[in-house]
Design a protein around this motif. Structure first.
Motif, mmCIF file in Angstrom:
data_model
loop_
_atom_site.group_PDB
_atom_site.id
_atom_site.type_symbol
_atom_site.label_atom_id
_atom_site.label_comp_id
_atom_site.label_asym_id
_atom_site.label_seq_id
_atom_site.Cartn_x
_atom_site.Cartn_y
_atom_site.Cartn_z
ATOM 1 N N LEU A 169 29.680 46.889 35.217
ATOM 2 C CA LEU A 169 29.446 46.608 36.632
ATOM 3 C C LEU A 169 29.701 47.825 37.521
ATOM 4 N N GLY A 170 30.146 48.926 36.911
ATOM 5 C CA GLY A 170 30.360 50.156 37.661
ATOM 6 C C GLY A 170 31.769 50.353 38.187
ATOM 7 N N TYR A 171 32.731 49.607 37.656
ATOM 8 C CA TYR A 171 34.119 49.726 38.097
ATOM 9 C C TYR A 171 34.989 50.268 36.972
ATOM 10 N N ALA A 172 35.988 51.044 37.350
ATOM 11 C CA ALA A 172 37.037 51.427 36.406
ATOM 12 C C ALA A 172 38.097 50.324 36.459
ATOM 13 N N ALA A 173 38.847 50.180 35.382
ATOM 14 C CA ALA A 173 39.878 49.144 35.354
ATOM 15 C C ALA A 173 41.130 49.662 34.679
ATOM 16 N N GLU A 174 42.260 49.230 35.204
ATOM 17 C CA GLU A 174 43.554 49.434 34.561
ATOM 18 C C GLU A 174 44.049 48.044 34.193
ATOM 19 N N THR A 175 44.408 47.869 32.941
ATOM 20 C CA THR A 175 44.892 46.561 32.507
ATOM 21 C C THR A 175 46.208 46.709 31.763
ATOM 22 N N ASP A 176 46.925 45.625 31.720
ATOM 23 C CA ASP A 176 48.135 45.540 30.908
ATOM 24 C C ASP A 176 48.256 44.097 30.461
ATOM 25 N N GLU A 177 49.117 43.866 29.497
ATOM 26 C CA GLU A 177 49.264 42.542 28.920
ATOM 27 C C GLU A 177 50.703 42.069 29.044
ATOM 28 N N THR A 178 50.848 40.750 29.220
ATOM 29 C CA THR A 178 52.171 40.138 29.242
ATOM 30 C C THR A 178 52.046 38.653 28.922
ATOM 31 N N ASN A 179 53.181 37.989 28.833
ATOM 32 C CA ASN A 179 53.216 36.541 28.670
ATOM 33 C C ASN A 179 53.534 35.915 30.026
ATOM 34 N N PRO A 234 40.722 52.300 40.434
ATOM 35 C CA PRO A 234 40.476 51.272 39.412
ATOM 36 C C PRO A 234 40.963 49.895 39.868
ATOM 37 N N ILE A 235 40.329 48.873 39.368
ATOM 38 C CA ILE A 235 40.784 47.502 39.572
ATOM 39 C C ILE A 235 41.932 47.271 38.597
ATOM 40 N N ARG A 236 43.050 46.783 39.111
ATOM 41 C CA ARG A 236 44.240 46.583 38.278
ATOM 42 C C ARG A 236 44.370 45.109 37.924
ATOM 43 N N ILE A 237 44.240 44.814 36.619
ATOM 44 C CA ILE A 237 44.272 43.418 36.165
ATOM 45 C C ILE A 237 45.381 43.233 35.135
ATOM 46 N N LEU A 238 46.236 42.261 35.391
ATOM 47 C CA LEU A 238 47.271 41.873 34.447
ATOM 48 C C LEU A 238 46.730 40.718 33.617
ATOM 49 N N CYS A 239 46.689 40.895 32.305
ATOM 50 C CA CYS A 239 46.152 39.872 31.400
ATOM 51 C C CYS A 239 47.321 39.129 30.758
ATOM 52 N N VAL A 240 47.253 37.800 30.800
ATOM 53 C CA VAL A 240 48.369 36.973 30.365
ATOM 54 C C VAL A 240 47.920 35.995 29.288
ATOM 55 N N ALA A 280 44.360 37.699 35.029
ATOM 56 C CA ALA A 280 43.449 36.934 34.175
ATOM 57 C C ALA A 280 44.329 36.283 33.107
ATOM 58 N N TYR A 281 44.238 34.976 32.960
ATOM 59 C CA TYR A 281 45.141 34.305 32.027
ATOM 60 C C TYR A 281 44.410 33.388 31.056
ATOM 61 N N THR A 282 45.018 33.251 29.879
ATOM 62 C CA THR A 282 44.572 32.261 28.910
ATOM 63 C C THR A 282 45.658 31.224 28.668
#
Length: 109
Positions: free
Chosen positions: A39-49, A11-17, A66-68
């Motif tokens: 798109l055909g990918y698995a993903a592992e995500t988590d959230e933080t500040n 999986p693609i590992r994405i940290l969301c901020v 990935a950040y906002t």
């Protein structure tokens, strides 16, 4: 390997901020998982500040951030602004950037 066999991908590992590390980043996580699935990918995500990025990067090997909310130190992890993607502005440009970043990752098991 037979012609029709796929190379195993992790999986693609994405940290969301986001500013608080809860609501907005959770919405971003869900939307990214949906898009990556399409798109055909698995993903592992988590959230933080933003201050939590340093701690999160020592706990798990993230591929992307990935950040906002602005992140001062990405700890060497490629980061991209996902605010427009979350609210539906500039989604095609965002997806192009995401695809380019994914191409640079080693996703073999």
């Amino acid at each position: 390997m037979a012609h029709n066999e796929r190379i195993p991908m992790r999986p693609i590992r994405i940290l969301c901020v986001c500013g608080s590390g809860t609501a907005t980043s959770a919405m971003l996580s869900a939307k990214l998982r949906d898009v990556l699935d399409e798109l055909g990918y698995a993903a592992e995500t988590d959230e933080t500040n933003p201050p939590g990025v340093a701690i999160a990067s020592t706990i798990h090997p993230w591929d992307l951030i990935a950040y906002t909310s602005p992140v001062e130190d990405t700890c060497g992890i490629p980061a991209f602004n996902a605010t427009g993607f979350l609210v539906g502005i500039g989604e095609e440009e965002f997806l192009g950037q995401l695809k380019r970043l994914i191409k640079g990752l080693d996703l073999t098991d």
